[in-house]
Write a protein that holds these residues in place. Structure first.
Motif, PDB file in Angstrom:
ATOM      1  N   LYS A 249       0.803  -1.226   0.000  1.00  0.00           N
ATOM      2  CA  LYS A 249       0.000   0.000   0.000  1.00  0.00           C
ATOM      3  C   LYS A 249       0.833   1.272   0.000  1.00  0.00           C
ATOM      4  N   GLN A 250       2.028   1.202   0.545  1.00  0.00           N
ATOM      5  CA  GLN A 250       2.853   2.414   0.630  1.00  0.00           C
ATOM      6  C   GLN A 250       4.015   2.427  -0.357  1.00  0.00           C
ATOM      7  N   GLY A 251       4.218   1.321  -1.082  1.00  0.00           N
ATOM      8  CA  GLY A 251       5.269   1.278  -2.096  1.00  0.00           C
ATOM      9  C   GLY A 251       6.680   1.274  -1.559  1.00  0.00           C
ATOM     10  N   VAL A 252       6.834   0.832  -0.283  1.00  0.00           N
ATOM     11  CA  VAL A 252       8.170   0.765   0.317  1.00  0.00           C
ATOM     12  C   VAL A 252       8.860  -0.519  -0.163  1.00  0.00           C
ATOM     13  N   THR A 253      10.148  -0.418  -0.451  1.00  0.00           N
ATOM     14  CA  THR A 253      10.944  -1.604  -0.780  1.00  0.00           C
ATOM     15  C   THR A 253      11.372  -2.244   0.536  1.00  0.00           C
ATOM     16  N   VAL A 254      10.908  -3.469   0.786  1.00  0.00           N
ATOM     17  CA  VAL A 254      11.184  -4.141   2.057  1.00  0.00           C
ATOM     18  C   VAL A 254      12.030  -5.376   1.792  1.00  0.00           C
ATOM     19  N   LEU A 255      13.192  -5.450   2.449  1.00  0.00           N
ATOM     20  CA  LEU A 255      14.078  -6.604   2.324  1.00  0.00           C
ATOM     21  C   LEU A 255      14.107  -7.337   3.660  1.00  0.00           C
ATOM     22  N   ILE A 256      13.854  -8.634   3.613  1.00  0.00           N
ATOM     23  CA  ILE A 256      13.783  -9.437   4.830  1.00  0.00           C
ATOM     24  C   ILE A 256      14.660 -10.665   4.660  1.00  0.00           C
ATOM     25  N   SER A 257      15.437 -11.000   5.687  1.00  0.00           N
ATOM     26  CA  SER A 257      16.068 -12.313   5.709  1.00  0.00           C
ATOM     27  C   SER A 257      15.410 -13.111   6.820  1.00  0.00           C
ATOM     28  N   SER A 258      15.304 -14.399   6.632  1.00  0.00           N
ATOM     29  CA  SER A 258      14.667 -15.214   7.666  1.00  0.00           C
ATOM     30  C   SER A 258      14.995 -16.678   7.464  1.00  0.00           C
TER      31      SER A 258
END
Length: 231
Positions: free
Chosen positions: A181-190
């Protein structure tokens, strides 16, 4: 948005990361998975200019991260507790981060108030220093601090670890809201394949520092990942 070119990292002659090319477009929720030692945290550390590459580079919105600091105003991260300032209360820490990001106290209060559910009554108004909070509550504070100042890129290393199931679900909703919804680039490691497939539209598997799979998330992705790691 984020472009990786001929990137490698060696320690004492041992190669821990080797990525020829990797592009992450703006607004993508991107997951990085792999076993311990696969190079996930090394990649994030290079992306945040915490360590220097052996070869190659990463560009964040056209800025080479190890040559200029111009990426910092629009990028935030929470990697581990070392990002916190232990002798501050959560409120003091949020105001400190806000000041760095050009936010006044009212701005910060407005942002933080949106996460009362996520905090579960255990962070704000407790008159505790960050160092005295549980690992899970330290993580909650660090994640919310990373959201202050409307960053365009958010990097979270193992964000689901040490969180109870209720908080994990709330965090997944926060991440989806940011990316979708906000167009943020989100990078996650898990390490948690189920959580990553729930929130990321694309998942890259690292093995011994190299990209071995690059998947657009679908209904079959979790089974494919589980099969990969079962071998």
């Amino acid at each position: 948005m984020i472009t990786t070119s001929n990137l490698s990292k060696k320690y004492s002659g041992n190669q821990v990361l080797n990525i020829e090319t990797l592009e992450i477009p703006k607004g993508q929720s991107f997951g990085l998975v792999g076993n311990n030692g696969a190079g996930k945290t090394t990649y994030f550390s290079l992306l945040l200019d915490l360590i220097q590459p052996t070869t190659g580079h990463i560009e964040n919105n056209g800025v080479q991260v190890n040559k200029s600091e111009d990426w910092k105003p629009f990028t935030s991260a929470f990697i581990d507790e070392s990002f916190l300032i232990g002798y501050l209360t959560p409120e003091e820490y949020f105001y400190f981060i806000g000041e760095l990001r050009g936010q006044n106290k009212a701005d910060v209060d407005s942002i933080v108030s949106q996460f009362e559910d996520f905090f579960h009554g255990e962070i704000l108004g407790q008159k505790k220093y960050l160092r005295d909070l549980s690992k899970g509550n330290q993580k909650k504070a660090g994640i919310v601090a990373a959201l202050i100042g409307n960053p365009e890129v958010i990097i979270l290393d193992e964000p689901f670890a040490n969180l109870d199931p209720t908080t994990q679900i709330r965090l997944k909703n926060i991440i989806k809201e940011l990316a979708e919804k906000q167009g943020v680039t989100v990078l996650i490691s898990s390490h948690d394949l189920m959580h990553v497939t729930d929130v990321c539209e694309r998942i890259v598997v690292l093995e011994k520092g190299e990209v071995v799979k690059d998947l657009a998330t679908s209904a079959a992705t979790l089974k494919e990942l589980e099969a990969h790691f079962a071998n």
